[in-house]
Scaffold this active site. Structure first.
Site, short mmCIF file in Angstrom:
data_model
loop_
_atom_site.label_atom_id
_atom_site.label_comp_id
_atom_site.label_asym_id
_atom_site.label_seq_id
_atom_site.Cartn_x
_atom_site.Cartn_y
_atom_site.Cartn_z
N CYS B 114 1.04 -1.04 -0.09
CA CYS B 114 0.46 -0.47 -0.41
C CYS B 114 1.16 1.36 -0.08
O CYS B 114 1.51 1.47 -0.68
CB CYS B 114 -0.94 -0.16 0.98
SG CYS B 114 -2.45 0.87 0.71
N HIS B 115 0.65 1.95 1.14
CA HIS B 115 1.17 3.24 0.98
C HIS B 115 2.89 3.27 1.71
O HIS B 115 3.61 4.18 1.72
CB HIS B 115 0.88 4.12 2.21
CG HIS B 115 -0.53 4.86 1.26
ND1 HIS B 115 -1.35 4.37 1.51
CD2 HIS B 115 -0.20 6.15 0.53
CE1 HIS B 115 -2.02 5.02 0.88
NE2 HIS B 115 -2.28 5.76 0.17
#
Lengths: 189, 189
Positions: B114-115
């Site tokens: 994800c991030h």
């Protein structure tokens, strides 16, 4: 805030989405309105937007315009508030990136604070520009060709940038000063 | 999840802070523990960490170790969960960036979802590497010298990456497979 700047007749857009830092939207909005500007709240869609105080949900605010239905040509200046999730979502939207890029193409002033410059990375407008931001963005800004400085407010042509909510007094007074000038005077050198 | 991988005797660190996406921490943690790994919850400080479900606060979880008090040499592998505010904060901490960089120096496997890859941008370990992420990071990853792909899981040597919570089944099975190998087998080519 007492302002000597006059923004009568100026159209100022504020672009943001869910996760926007409430004070970084509300303070510049109030300052622009107090100076006489016509302000427009622009988001990914019309309707309520969830503002935040850092990691805590704050109030909601209604966006009047969807960014896909407008363009930089309709405004004289742009304000980009921060809040970590806000620009992270905006940068994924091609209409938002196009809208922001239009202000740079037209040499119209843009105020960006905190995490907002991620959208400027995405619009690819930072080559050779100097700016500040929330410090976590320093590497992303430099990798995008920008020069990062640690100042409460920095002006590079029409780009006015600040780091965080504590910088809002300097940010607000500086964007009003810039927005009050004619667009031709504030383009990037 | 049924796993055929065995992580008995492997020490796996999970590094995260407030804002971590709950499912991206809990699912790989459960998978590693089910496979027999010794797991360590590492954060900026010892104590409770606020997990999130996107923009909503979820549960808290206690970190047992402060990242400043440990090092990559103490572990065989690292998992970096996402959540937009989590890596944005970790990347500002020099001890966290040093800790992450140590796994790459030692050719130990790292799973990032994800991030999370913002911390890999900060550790400056992406030159020539291929990975995926939450799509908002594509430009930041490419500007840091990485090659971005849109896949549910991508393996480049010891770097295993995924995009989002929906990718967790593929992410979890792939990190277990990688972590089960000897470090010498999973270094970056």
């Amino acid at each position: 805030m007492v302002t000597e700047q006059k923004l009568d007749g100026k159209h100022v857009a504020f672009l943001f989405t869910d996760g926007v830092e409430q004070t970084e939207l509300i303070a510049p909005l109030a300052a622009a309105r107090a100076a006489g500007a016509d302000t427009a709240l622009v988001s990914l869609e019309q309707g309520p937007v969830q503002m935040f105080n850092h990691l805590d949900k704050a109030e909601t605010i209604d966006a009047a315009l969807a960014v896909k239905d407008t363009e930089a040509a309709s405004f004289d200046a742009l304000v980009l508030p921060g809040g970590v999730a806000n620009p992270d979502a905006l940068r994924r939207d091609p209409d938002a990136v196009r809208f922001i890029g239009g202000f740079f193409e037209d040499n119209k002033p843009v105020g960006a604070i905190c995490h907002a410059p991620w959208t400027l990375v995405e619009a690819d407008v930072l080559h050779g520009r100097t700016l500040t931001s929330w410090p976590s963005l320093k590497t992303d800004i430099e990798n995008a060709g920008g020069h990062w400085v640690d100042e409460n407010v920095h002006v590079d042509g029409g780009l006015i940038s600040s780091r965080k909510p504590d910088d809002l007094p300097a940010f607000c007074s500086t964007i009003l000063e810039s927005f009050a000038q004619e667009p031709a005077h504030v383009g990037h050198a």
